[in-house]
Design a protein around this motif. Structure first.
Motif, PDB file in Angstrom:
ATOM      1  N   ARG A  89      39.695 -75.235 131.963  1.00 37.73           N
ATOM      2  CA  ARG A  89      40.103 -76.646 131.874  1.00 37.73           C
ATOM      3  C   ARG A  89      40.811 -77.138 133.140  1.00 37.73           C
ATOM      4  N   CYS A  90      41.277 -76.216 133.972  1.00 40.44           N
ATOM      5  CA  CYS A  90      41.771 -76.638 135.291  1.00 40.44           C
ATOM      6  C   CYS A  90      40.594 -76.962 136.201  1.00 40.44           C
ATOM      7  N   ARG A  91      39.550 -76.159 136.110  1.00 41.31           N
ATOM      8  CA  ARG A  91      38.368 -76.389 136.969  1.00 41.31           C
ATOM      9  C   ARG A  91      37.544 -77.573 136.476  1.00 41.31           C
ATOM     10  N   VAL A  92      37.556 -77.756 135.154  1.00 41.00           N
ATOM     11  CA  VAL A  92      36.819 -78.862 134.525  1.00 41.00           C
ATOM     12  C   VAL A  92      37.849 -79.677 133.748  1.00 41.00           C
ATOM     13  N   GLY A  93      38.454 -80.644 134.444  1.00 35.63           N
ATOM     14  CA  GLY A  93      39.560 -81.405 133.859  1.00 35.63           C
ATOM     15  C   GLY A  93      39.057 -82.537 132.981  1.00 35.63           C
ATOM     16  N   MET A  94      39.987 -83.128 132.218  1.00 39.69           N
ATOM     17  CA  MET A  94      39.560 -84.190 131.295  1.00 39.69           C
ATOM     18  C   MET A  94      40.560 -85.331 131.261  1.00 39.69           C
ATOM     19  N   VAL A  95      40.009 -86.546 131.198  1.00 41.79           N
ATOM     20  CA  VAL A  95      40.816 -87.759 131.083  1.00 41.79           C
ATOM     21  C   VAL A  95      40.366 -88.469 129.812  1.00 41.79           C
ATOM     22  N   GLN A 157      46.696 -94.541 133.394  1.00 40.55           N
ATOM     23  CA  GLN A 157      45.411 -93.847 133.418  1.00 40.55           C
ATOM     24  C   GLN A 157      45.181 -93.221 134.796  1.00 40.55           C
ATOM     25  N   ARG A 158      45.550 -93.951 135.866  1.00 42.36           N
ATOM     26  CA  ARG A 158      45.391 -93.375 137.205  1.00 42.36           C
ATOM     27  C   ARG A 158      46.368 -92.207 137.409  1.00 42.36           C
ATOM     28  N   LEU A 159      47.553 -92.294 136.788  1.00 36.60           N
ATOM     29  CA  LEU A 159      48.485 -91.157 136.831  1.00 36.60           C
ATOM     30  C   LEU A 159      47.855 -89.934 136.145  1.00 36.60           C
ATOM     31  N   CYS A 160      47.184 -90.173 135.026  1.00 32.29           N
ATOM     32  CA  CYS A 160      46.531 -89.066 134.322  1.00 32.29           C
ATOM     33  C   CYS A 160      45.408 -88.468 135.172  1.00 32.29           C
ATOM     34  N   ILE A 161      44.721 -89.328 135.911  1.00 39.76           N
ATOM     35  CA  ILE A 161      43.682 -88.823 136.823  1.00 39.76           C
ATOM     36  C   ILE A 161      44.347 -88.005 137.941  1.00 39.76           C
ATOM     37  N   GLU A 176      35.508 -92.420 127.757  1.00 39.39           N
ATOM     38  CA  GLU A 176      35.848 -93.841 127.671  1.00 39.39           C
ATOM     39  C   GLU A 176      37.198 -94.145 128.340  1.00 39.39           C
ATOM     40  N   PRO A 177      37.307 -93.834 129.634  1.00 38.61           N
ATOM     41  CA  PRO A 177      38.616 -93.928 130.292  1.00 38.61           C
ATOM     42  C   PRO A 177      39.129 -95.353 130.429  1.00 38.61           C
ATOM     43  N   CYS A 178      38.255 -96.333 130.243  1.00 40.05           N
ATOM     44  CA  CYS A 178      38.682 -97.732 130.426  1.00 40.05           C
ATOM     45  C   CYS A 178      38.765 -98.486 129.114  1.00 40.05           C
TER      46      CYS A 178
END
Ligand SMILES: Nc1ncnc2c1ncn2[C@@H]1O[C@H](COP(=O)(O)OP(=O)(O)OP(=O)(O)O)[C@@H](O)[C@H]1O
Ligand SMILES: [Mg+2]
Length: 263
Positions: A89-95, A157-161, A176-178
């Motif tokens: 999950r570090c290599r394949v992150g999620m928002v 949301q940008r902080l989470c990214i 659905e990040p937006c």
């Protein structure tokens, strides 16, 4: 599918996903190429989030979920015994759809995960670089020690990214990040996605057709059909370059969906 000559980062082969005894998604196979943006579209319940969550084993956290088939990341089976899902999950992150910063300072939102990950370098620099890459540095640089929760939804949301980027992923999954954001914040995220794909591979689930056509290189259209048991099962209808899916799809169902004649 029309020819797309690139390296494959994630490869899904014949994926079936069950929740308990219910087959939720069947026989999905698709390749996610390096430094591309792949959009997952389709009606509610067709399994977009389910497939997305399989890509970094987020479904492991749902006790009833089970998969068969194979998913490889740079050629390695991500469901193999020796794979640590936390590393994956570090290599394949999620928002996620709802911005979910930690109830900590902006600085700590970035530093926390990095520290857990054993980061020993210059933390202030990592915080700045990550916030810059996520296009939220200018808005946060004077208040790094204030709560992340005090930011606007789009900034959160940008902080989470930024938090996801800080642990140096190869892939960023976005569900659905937006969906919870206003149009201006949405546009900022879309611009950010254009920037990010230079360095990362991105898979985004979206209900917004314009968004899919604006941000993605490839689009996967999913649909669902009724089973004998009366439940629904999702499947992949068509996967191709985004312009093909939107302008000249091979399947009638795709054409109906992207032109809004679905249902
Ligand atoms: N935690 C869960 N437990 C049981 N069934 C689930 C779970 N999550 C999803 N499902 C089922 O799996 C199917 C696919 O759901 P999923 O959430 O992946 O669809 P989706 O395409 O993301 O829909 P939406 O566009 O509404 O987000 C649905 O039938 C849903 O009810
Ligand atoms: Mg979903």
């Amino acid at each position: 599918m029309t020819d797309v000559a690139t390296d494959t980062v994630l490869k899904i082969e014949n994926l079936n996903v069950f929740y308990g005894s219910n087959l939720a998604v069947k026989e999905v196979s698709l390749d996610i190429p390096l430094n591309k943006v792949v959009a997952f579209i389709g009606p509610s319940g067709c399994g977009k989030s389910t497939v997305l969550r399989c890509l970094n084993r987020m479904n492991d956290l749902i006790p009833s979920a089970r998969i068969d088939g194979k998913i490889t990341f740079h050629g390695n089976d991500i469901y193999a015994k020796q794979v640590d899902p936390v590393d994956l999950r570090c290599r394949v992150g999620m928002v996620f759809q709802q911005p979910n910063p930690f109830p900590k300072s902006i600085y700590e939102n970035i530093a926390f995960g990095a520290r857990l990950n054993g980061f020993k370098g210059d933390m202030a620099e990592l915080v700045e670089t990550s916030l810059r890459k996520a296009s939220v540095w200018d808005e946060t640089k004077d208040k790094l020690h204030q709560s992340g929760l005090a930011l606007s939804g789009g900034q959160q949301q940008r902080l989470c990214i930024a938090r996801t980027i800080a642990v140096k992923p190869d892939v960023i999954l976005m569900d659905e990040p937006c969906a919870a954001l206003d149009p201006i914040s949405t546009l900022k995220i879309e611009e950010l996605i254009h920037e990010l794909k230079k360095e990362y591979t991105i898979v985004i689930v979206t209900h917004n057709m314009q968004q899919a056509s604006r941000v993605s290189d490839l689009t996967a259209f999913y649909n669902a059909e009724a089973t004998d048991k009366g439940s629904k099962v999702g499947y992949l209808v068509e996967y191709d370059k985004t312009e093909v899916v939107f302008q000249n799809p091979a399947q009638k169902a795709t054409r109906d969906y992207v032109s809004g004649r679905f249902g």
